[in-house]
Design a protein around this motif. Structure first.
Motif, PDB file in Angstrom:
ATOM      1  N   LEU A 266      65.112  35.933  38.630  1.00 35.05           N
ATOM      2  CA  LEU A 266      65.731  37.230  38.328  1.00 35.05           C
ATOM      3  C   LEU A 266      66.881  37.282  37.243  1.00 35.05           C
ATOM      4  O   LEU A 266      67.110  37.941  36.365  1.00 35.05           O
ATOM      5  CB  LEU A 266      66.099  38.166  39.550  1.00 35.05           C
ATOM      6  N   VAL A 269      65.800  36.719  33.857  1.00 41.67           N
ATOM      7  CA  VAL A 269      65.141  37.864  33.253  1.00 41.67           C
ATOM      8  C   VAL A 269      66.534  38.710  32.868  1.00 41.67           C
ATOM      9  O   VAL A 269      66.524  39.381  31.720  1.00 41.67           O
ATOM     10  CB  VAL A 269      64.303  38.634  34.218  1.00 41.67           C
ATOM     11  N   THR A 272      68.309  37.230  29.807  1.00 39.25           N
ATOM     12  CA  THR A 272      67.653  37.331  28.585  1.00 39.25           C
ATOM     13  C   THR A 272      67.840  38.789  28.078  1.00 39.25           C
ATOM     14  O   THR A 272      67.947  39.054  26.830  1.00 39.25           O
ATOM     15  CB  THR A 272      66.223  37.190  28.836  1.00 39.25           C
ATOM     16  N   ALA A 273      67.783  39.735  29.036  1.00 41.10           N
ATOM     17  CA  ALA A 273      67.803  41.198  28.531  1.00 41.10           C
ATOM     18  C   ALA A 273      69.308  41.365  28.103  1.00 41.10           C
ATOM     19  O   ALA A 273      69.340  42.168  27.009  1.00 41.10           O
ATOM     20  CB  ALA A 273      67.524  42.089  29.924  1.00 41.10           C
TER      21      ALA A 273
END
Length: 551
Positions: A266, A269, A272-273
């Motif tokens: 998580l 993710v 990266t976002a």
């Protein structure tokens, strides 16, 4: 970012910079470490060192045998309210029972990392400092990366120090390491959440609010899941929460190391976002624009009090709801608590000593509402420090350049720093008294005592609000030291209560001077003493605000 005007056309371009997008990250990290040289060590140490010396040690003294711990674990697993607050206990070992209440640390460290990331990212853009730095040889991603290194590094350090503290208490090293990594994982995940909200929102307040909303939702999912599961397998709702993942690692109960992969995945993710959003947006912009206000201000904003109310209302509402819900939980579990601990004389003596009453129910109420008073003091300090934030942001100068005097502006915010806790504690007392009275079948007899136990904490809360004003008036650069003083007082209160320290040591903090209601007689002298000290601090602080230059 530079704007060039050519005729009637405006062109915006980024100045050339050497190196990669991460150029200057270490220099910014050193700057952030310097700025957080007081706050960062405080939250790292407070979320790690008490684990072995306070939590595990207290469990060993209160529940010396496996039978005692098994009885306590069974009581917890049978109480949905306690499962919702802290999570389950997986076995009767010293380690598993000792860290049970430390399950709240997974949420507290998330709060710390959220505040750290937002402070050094979106808040920097809001004040314009980030734009000035971007005009130098600082890469596009340096600011966000330095903030994440500080927040994630602090979370990891807190987890490792916590593991060392637990291991020093003669509990298994594997379980200690598992808890430490789980704690670090919780902090890192919500550092990633804050990194995303800092890109999505255009203001620091909105970014913090969105991150805290995510935290509240995940905490609620974990609380509902654990309350429904009881002693059975984990509820699916628990697996939707990073805090739930941290508890499901199960330190000292057959560690599930693979659960840490969920934190790592998580976090990857989220980061990266966050970097993708940062790459696509302009400095100062966000995906969610702040809502435009009315063309003209309404009558409520005609004076400084109306403006202060507009700025403070969201925080006051959130604290009132949060502390009120805890008061509701306290009232629901107190009835019959004496029967639950009837066979544990050591625990009965400990709760009686901490609460200062002969009845274990009355002692529990007194101690629980003292802890809620500490939470009320946190709100009061944050409300008073709004003055410092307004001054740092340049908003105070704009207001004071008109017909508004310094004292009038200051008092407009102090109405909430001193009056807000009254609403917060009254709400908690009424809700706690309501649930306790219904459970006990004696609402008229229990309600006054519970409300009094809540309101008697107000003088200590006002003391810390006044102390914050004193620092703001005399040494405004160090106004945030009020947080450190509050933390020190809480440490004195907890250590003094658990270890049975001498009274002079416990008298160093104001909460110990409050009458131990509802089980003891109300004495007005200590209440008036704390109120008088707070009044003196407040008066000196206001004189300092009136006499010094605005920053």
């Amino acid at each position: 970012m530079t704007t060039v005007v050519a005729g009637n056309r405006h062109r915006v371009f980024d100045p050339p910079s050497s190196g990669t997008g991460f150029t200057g990250t270490l220099r910014l990290l050193r700057l952030y470490l310097r700025r957080d040289r007081i706050v960062a060590p405080l939250w790292v140490l407070l979320l790690s060192l008490p684990l072995g010396g306070v939590y595990v040690a207290s469990i060993e003294s209160v529940y010396p045998t496996a039978a005692d711990r098994a009885s306590f674990a069974a009581t917890v697993l049978a109480s949905p309210a306690q499962l919702a607050m802290y999570g389950p206990i997986y076995n009767d070992s010293v380690g598993a029972v000792g860290i049970w209440k430390a399950g709240m640390f997974h949420t507290l460290i998330a709060v710390a990392t959220i505040l750290t990331v937002i402070r050094h990212t979106r808040a920097e853009e809001e004040t314009g400092r980030s734009e000035m730095l971007s005009a130098t040889s600082v890469g596009r991603y340096a600011n966000l990366t330095a903030a994440l290194l500080l927040a994630c590094g602090g979370a990891l350090l807190a987890g490792l120090l916590g593991a060392v503290s637990l291991t020093a208490s003669d509990v298994p090293a594997a379980g200690s390491l598992a808890f430490g990594l789980a704690l670090a994982g919780s902090g890192m995940v919500f550092a990633g959440v804050a990194a995303v909200t800092a890109q999505v929102c255009t203001g620091a307040r909105l970014a913090r609010g969105l991150a805290f909303t995510v935290l509240a939702v995940t905490y609620t999912l974990r609380a509902i899941g654990d309350a429904q599961a009881g002693a059975g397998p984990a509820n699916p709702l628990t697996w939707l929460s990073p805090q739930g993942w941290s508890l499901q690692i199960r330190p000292y109960a057959g560690e599930r190391w693979w659960v840490l992969v969920l934190h790592i995945a998580l976090l990857a993710v989220l980061l990266t976002a966050a970097y993708a959003l940062l790459r696509r947006r302009d400095t100062g912009a966000g995906l969610i624009a702040e809502r435009l206000g009315r063309p003209e201000a309404g009558p409520a904003l005609a004076g400084p009090l109306g403006l202060a109310a507009r700025l403070q209302r969201g925080s006051l509402l959130a604290w009132t709801i949060g502390i009120g819900l805890y008061g509701l939980v306290i009232g629901s579990v107190v009835n019959g608590i004496g029967d639950s601990f009837a066979e544990n004389e050591t625990l009965r003596d400990l709760i009686t000593r901490m609460g200062g009453a002969d009845s274990i129910e009355d002692s529990f109420l007194s101690y629980a509402f003292t802890l809620l008073g500490v939470a009320g003091a946190v709100y009061a300090v944050s409300a008073a420090l709004r003055l410092s934030g307004e001054e740092d942001g340049g908003h105070a100068e704009s207001i004071l350049s008109g017909a508004v005097g310094r004292l009038r502006w200051t008092v407009s915010h102090l109405v909430f720093a001193f009056g807000g806790p009254v609403l917060v504690m009254l709400t908690a007392g009424v809700l706690g008294g309501l649930t306790y009275g219904i459970a006990a079948g004696d609402l008229p007899g229990t309600m006054p005592g519970v409300v009094a136990a809540a309101l008697v904490q107000l003088p200590a809360i006002w003391f810390f609000a006044a102390l914050t004003v004193l620092l703001f008036g005399l040494v405004p650069r160090w106004a945030s030291v009020a947080w450190g003083l509050l933390v020190a007082a809480v440490a004195v209160f907890l250590l003094g209560s658990i270890s049975g320290a001498p009274q002079w040591f416990r008298d160093l903090e104001p909460f110990s001077h409050a009458p131990k209601l509802p089980g003891s007689e109300f004495t007005v002298t200590p209440v008036l003493t704390v109120v008088a000290i707070a009044a003196v601090l407040l008066a000196v602080g206001l004189a300092g605000v009136r006499g010094r230059d605005m920053r």
